[in-house]
Design an enzyme around this catalytic site. Structure first.
Site, mmCIF file in Angstrom:
data_model
loop_
_atom_site.group_PDB
_atom_site.id
_atom_site.type_symbol
_atom_site.label_atom_id
_atom_site.label_comp_id
_atom_site.label_asym_id
_atom_site.label_seq_id
_atom_site.Cartn_x
_atom_site.Cartn_y
_atom_site.Cartn_z
ATOM 1 N NE ARG A 1 -2.139 -14.345 -3.674
ATOM 2 C CZ ARG A 1 -3.339 -13.859 -3.909
ATOM 3 N NH1 ARG A 1 -4.136 -14.465 -4.743
ATOM 4 N NH2 ARG A 1 -3.740 -12.777 -3.294
ATOM 5 C CG ASP B 1 1.834 -5.924 -6.814
ATOM 6 O OD1 ASP B 1 1.525 -7.017 -6.310
ATOM 7 O OD2 ASP B 1 1.102 -4.916 -6.743
ATOM 8 C CE1 TYR C 1 -4.532 -2.041 -2.918
ATOM 9 C CE2 TYR C 1 -5.153 -2.109 -5.237
ATOM 10 C CZ TYR C 1 -5.076 -2.713 -3.995
ATOM 11 O OH TYR C 1 -5.567 -3.987 -3.828
ATOM 12 N NE ARG D 1 -1.378 -12.107 -7.479
ATOM 13 C CZ ARG D 1 -1.688 -11.375 -6.411
ATOM 14 N NH1 ARG D 1 -2.855 -10.845 -6.306
ATOM 15 N NH2 ARG D 1 -0.802 -11.153 -5.475
ATOM 16 N NE ARG E 1 7.365 -12.839 0.172
ATOM 17 C CZ ARG E 1 7.642 -12.326 1.359
ATOM 18 N NH1 ARG E 1 8.532 -12.911 2.132
ATOM 19 N NH2 ARG E 1 7.035 -11.232 1.767
HETATM 20 O O1 CP3 Z 1 0.001 -13.507 -11.455
HETATM 21 C C1 CP3 Z 1 1.123 -13.608 -10.928
HETATM 22 O O2 CP3 Z 1 1.442 -14.573 -10.246
HETATM 23 C C2 CP3 Z 1 2.139 -12.518 -11.205
HETATM 24 C C3 CP3 Z 1 2.456 -11.708 -10.075
HETATM 25 C C4 CP3 Z 1 1.422 -10.761 -9.498
HETATM 26 C C5 CP3 Z 1 1.531 -10.263 -8.174
HETATM 27 N N1 CP3 Z 1 0.556 -9.331 -8.003
HETATM 28 C C6 CP3 Z 1 2.545 -10.679 -7.185
HETATM 29 C C7 CP3 Z 1 2.298 -10.494 -5.752
HETATM 30 C C8 CP3 Z 1 0.305 -10.132 -10.084
HETATM 31 C C9 CP3 Z 1 -0.314 -10.321 -11.459
HETATM 32 C C10 CP3 Z 1 -0.221 -9.237 -9.128
HETATM 33 C C11 CP3 Z 1 -1.376 -8.360 -9.393
HETATM 34 C C12 CP3 Z 1 -2.000 -7.616 -8.293
HETATM 35 N N2 CP3 Z 1 -1.401 -7.049 -7.203
HETATM 36 C C13 CP3 Z 1 -3.361 -7.274 -8.263
HETATM 37 C C14 CP3 Z 1 -4.373 -7.604 -9.354
HETATM 38 C C15 CP3 Z 1 -4.805 -9.018 -9.347
HETATM 39 C C16 CP3 Z 1 -5.734 -9.393 -8.246
HETATM 40 O O3 CP3 Z 1 -5.400 -10.350 -7.522
HETATM 41 O O4 CP3 Z 1 -6.803 -8.784 -8.133
HETATM 42 C C17 CP3 Z 1 -3.594 -6.537 -7.087
HETATM 43 C C18 CP3 Z 1 -4.913 -5.966 -6.606
HETATM 44 C C19 CP3 Z 1 -2.331 -6.390 -6.427
HETATM 45 C C20 CP3 Z 1 -2.017 -5.642 -5.171
HETATM 46 C C21 CP3 Z 1 -1.423 -6.514 -4.145
HETATM 47 N N3 CP3 Z 1 -0.146 -7.048 -4.166
HETATM 48 C C22 CP3 Z 1 -2.041 -6.982 -2.948
HETATM 49 C C23 CP3 Z 1 -3.461 -6.649 -2.526
HETATM 50 C C24 CP3 Z 1 -1.116 -7.790 -2.256
HETATM 51 C C25 CP3 Z 1 -1.249 -8.461 -0.906
HETATM 52 C C26 CP3 Z 1 -2.043 -9.678 -0.897
HETATM 53 C C27 CP3 Z 1 -1.688 -10.724 -1.954
HETATM 54 O O5 CP3 Z 1 -2.287 -10.652 -3.010
HETATM 55 O O6 CP3 Z 1 -0.835 -11.576 -1.719
HETATM 56 C C28 CP3 Z 1 0.036 -7.854 -3.071
HETATM 57 C C29 CP3 Z 1 1.256 -8.628 -2.761
HETATM 58 C C30 CP3 Z 1 1.749 -9.589 -3.780
HETATM 59 N N4 CP3 Z 1 1.771 -9.404 -5.135
HETATM 60 C C31 CP3 Z 1 2.300 -10.871 -3.489
HETATM 61 C C32 CP3 Z 1 2.651 -11.444 -4.723
HETATM 62 C C33 CP3 Z 1 3.311 -12.761 -4.950
HETATM 63 C C34 CP3 Z 1 2.504 -11.467 -2.086
HETATM 64 C C35 CP3 Z 1 3.637 -10.772 -1.433
HETATM 65 C C36 CP3 Z 1 4.571 -11.702 -0.692
HETATM 66 O O7 CP3 Z 1 5.128 -12.670 -1.277
HETATM 67 O O8 CP3 Z 1 4.776 -11.362 0.463
#
Ligand code: CP3
Length: 346
Positions: free
Chosen positions: A31, A77, A154, A27, A40
């Protein structure tokens, strides 16, 4: 063959010797960086950003430039797979992903399609191609997908959950339905990861973020066989399997056709080496260590490397970096790994 200026991550993944321990962070894209939030904002929403290949490429490369990591991970994602299968998601501010429609019946599964990456996920593949061009061989690019079981959670539950009890209920109530959906997700995921590699991803990671909610027996029935299918299908690039919470399955994961096993911070390095003797290990600093003082961070990082050893090892956190982490503390983590003297004679 493409020539990479820094191929430490790839060499470590393949089990080759490295002159120092490679490091990246789950991640890392998004973030924590103000520079990410600016892009963003410009895009308007997470989904608009993720589906805009130019902007997705830009935020993919930011951690390479701003944090000095040894690999980039494509900004996307895991939930793009359900979307490509016909189940779109929305990203709610502060709440996370939400699926307006969920899968409830065999008819619902039949109405889904197996993802065709070139058609349904062209925006990710285009972003990968732009990243490769702009990285110009500086570091390898990591592609990724969710493990079928985590995606299943999901698609059934429709949103995040602490227990995913609705998804688990389906496993107990209707195994046939569950296997049918898991297989369709698996077929989509294999096609997707192959397409990411064809577009330029140098290695791929499977995120089984919800592995830890299953019993060992259920994990063996509902998650491992599908991860196995993916590992067996992908020979084009190294595969990393990260199953959060599945400490009980390390040995079985280590026996899969994968190159790297990802570990969370509950998993002891020495014990993990014993359970997985002939694979590269990745992990596993508690992301909360990055809230500690700089001195404490350095100490914890050195202890971690000493426990894992410097070969067949990729330094990482034990899960994704938390959004409120100070980027300077992240840099301290990364720099400490890079400065750690490799003791083995090369
Ligand atoms: O690693 C990286 O930085 C690459 C980008 C990436 C995102 N999601 C971007 C994202 C990766 C590898 C993921 C994987 C992901 N997404 C997982 C598996 C990894 C883990 O953390 O367990 C899961 C379970 C998700 C599902 C998901 N997407 C959730 C639960 C959420 C909300 C909470 C959070 O994690 O921020 C997201 C949103 C998401 N995915 C964001 C980002 C940058 C935040 C959204 C925003 O900018 O508003």
């Amino acid at each position: 063959m493409e020539s990479l200026k820094n191929d430490l991550l790839l060499r470590a993944a393949r089990g080759e010797q490295t002159e120092r321990v490679p490091v990246w962070m789950m991640r890392q894209a998004g973030r924590i960086l103000a520079e990410y939030r600016a892009v963003r904002e410009k895009a308007g929403s997470f989904i608009k950003l993720a589906t805009n290949p130019e902007l997705a490429a830009e935020v993919t490369i930011q951690p390479v430039d701003l944090l000095g990591v040894d690999g980039a991970i494509i900004f996307s994602d895991i939930l793009v797979i359900p979307e490509a299968m016909g189940l779109p998601y929305e990203m709610e501010e502060k709440k996370g992903p939400v699926f307006p429609k969920v899968v409830q019946s065999v008819a619902d599964i039949d109405s889904l399609r197996i993802a065709e990456p070139e058609a349904d996920l062209a925006y990710v593949l285009d972003a990968i191609k732009i990243v490769k061009r702009e990285l110009d061989g500086r570091v390898p690019l990591i592609g990724f997908a969710g493990a079928p079981f985590t995606i299943f959670c999901y698609m059934i539950e429709g949103r995040g959950s602490k227990t995913f009890s609705v998804a688990k209920k389906a496993l107990y109530a209707d195994p046939e339905f569950s296997h049918k959906l898991l297989q369709k997700i698996t077929d989509s995921t294999i096609a997707y990861l192959k397409a990411q590699i064809a577009a330029g991803a140098n290695l791929v990671q499977i995120f089984d973020s919800w592995a830890g909610i299953l019993s060992p027996a259920q994990y063996r029935e509902y998650s491992l066989p599908y991860i196995k299918q993916i590992c067996d299908a992908i020979s084009e690039a190294p595969v990393t399997v990260f199953a959060k919470g599945a400490f009980f399955a390390r040995q079985e994961i280590g026996n899969l056709n994968c190159s790297v096993v990802g570990l969370d911070w509950n998993m002891d390095p020495t014990e993990s080496r014993m359970l997985v003797p002939n694979k590269t290990l990745q992990g596993n600093l508690d992301p909360c260590v990055l809230y500690a003082s700089y001195d404490q961070i350095r100490k914890e990082v050195r202890n971690m490397i000493e426990a894992f050893g410097t070969q067949r090892y990729i330094a990482n956190l034990g899960h994704g970096v938390y959004p409120d982490t100070n980027p300077d503390k992240v840099r301290c983590f990364i720099d400490t790994v890079k400065e750690f003297a490799t003791t083995s004679a090369l």
